[in-house]
Scaffold this active site. Structure first.
Site, PDB file in Angstrom:
ATOM      1  N   CYS A  15       0.746  -1.213   0.053  1.00 50.98           N
ATOM      2  CA  CYS A  15       0.154   0.038   0.059  1.00 50.98           C
ATOM      3  C   CYS A  15       0.789   1.136   0.085  1.00 50.98           C
ATOM      4  O   CYS A  15       1.674   1.199   0.920  1.00 50.98           O
ATOM      5  CB  CYS A  15      -0.827   0.123   1.253  1.00 50.98           C
ATOM      6  N   CYS A  49       0.311   3.095   3.455  1.00 51.10           N
ATOM      7  CA  CYS A  49       0.972   2.344   5.045  1.00 51.10           C
ATOM      8  C   CYS A  49       1.690   1.124   4.690  1.00 51.10           C
ATOM      9  O   CYS A  49       2.241   0.583   5.757  1.00 51.10           O
ATOM     10  CB  CYS A  49      -0.423   2.067   5.823  1.00 51.10           C
ATOM     11  N   CYS A  51      -8.878  -4.915  -9.884  1.00 48.10           N
ATOM     12  CA  CYS A  51      -8.401  -3.849 -10.632  1.00 48.10           C
ATOM     13  C   CYS A  51      -8.093  -2.896  -9.988  1.00 48.10           C
ATOM     14  O   CYS A  51      -8.940  -1.978  -9.076  1.00 48.10           O
ATOM     15  CB  CYS A  51      -9.701  -3.479 -11.556  1.00 48.10           C
TER      16      CYS A  51
HETATM   17 FE    FE Z   1      -2.819   1.189   3.469  1.00 48.24          FE
END
Ligand code: FE
Length: 166
Positions: A83, A86, A155
């Site tokens: 991510c 994070c 997606c």
């Molecule tokens: Fe995250």
């Protein structure tokens, strides 16, 4: 009747009980809920400081990058996509496939508890939004027209991801 006659039956009963117990135990361990991912929360000002404009627009404002413009739609190295908000590991390159959509597409997350699904009725469509389970960042959408083994197509916006080479 002598006890020796019953020995095979007693042994069989014990074996069946052990197998039954093992199956019950396994069933219990796989059905137990996975460990919850601890949440990361930041103010909008903090997110704006740490993300690029494009990352902020997509992750925090549920934007979408234009097809065939992102960093990873045609990216084929082996590694893990985390991510951009994070660092939680979200998708492994082993589950990436060419969806011809112009967005990086995966058939499964690294762990199912690392992403959350949210019903999305925006833009006159009913879709399932996918968000990061740790920071709540918008990643993209999941559709039911993916390849085996899951039949799912995650997606995902490139801007929501950072690739880490294996
Ligand atoms: Fe995250």
């Amino acid at each position: 009747m002598a006890l020796s006659h019953w020995r095979p039956l007693i042994a069989l009963t014990i074996v069946l009980a052990l197998i039954g117990g093992a199956i019950a135990w396994q069933g219990k361990s796989t059905s137990s809920s996975p460990a919850k991912v601890a949440k990361v929360t930041k103010s909008d000002a903090e997110w704006q400081r740490m993300l690029t404009k494009e990352q902020y627009r997509i992750l925090r404002e549920k934007g979408t990058e234009r097809a065939f413009t992102g960093k990873y739609w045609d990216h084929h190295e082996r590694g893990v996509y985390v991510c951009a908000g994070c660092d939680l590991a979200l998708f492994d390159s082993a589950t990436k496939f060419d969806s011809k959509t112009g967005w990086p597409s995966f058939y499964a997350p690294t762990r199912k508890e690392h992403v959350e699904s949210v019903r999305d009725t925006s833009h006159g469509m009913i879709r399932t939004e996918v968000v990061c389970a740790r920071c709540g960042g918008h990643l993209g959408h999941v559709f039911g027209d993916g390849p085996k083994p899951t039949g799912l197509r995650y997606c995902i916006n490139s801007a929501s991801l950072v690739f880490l080479k294996k």
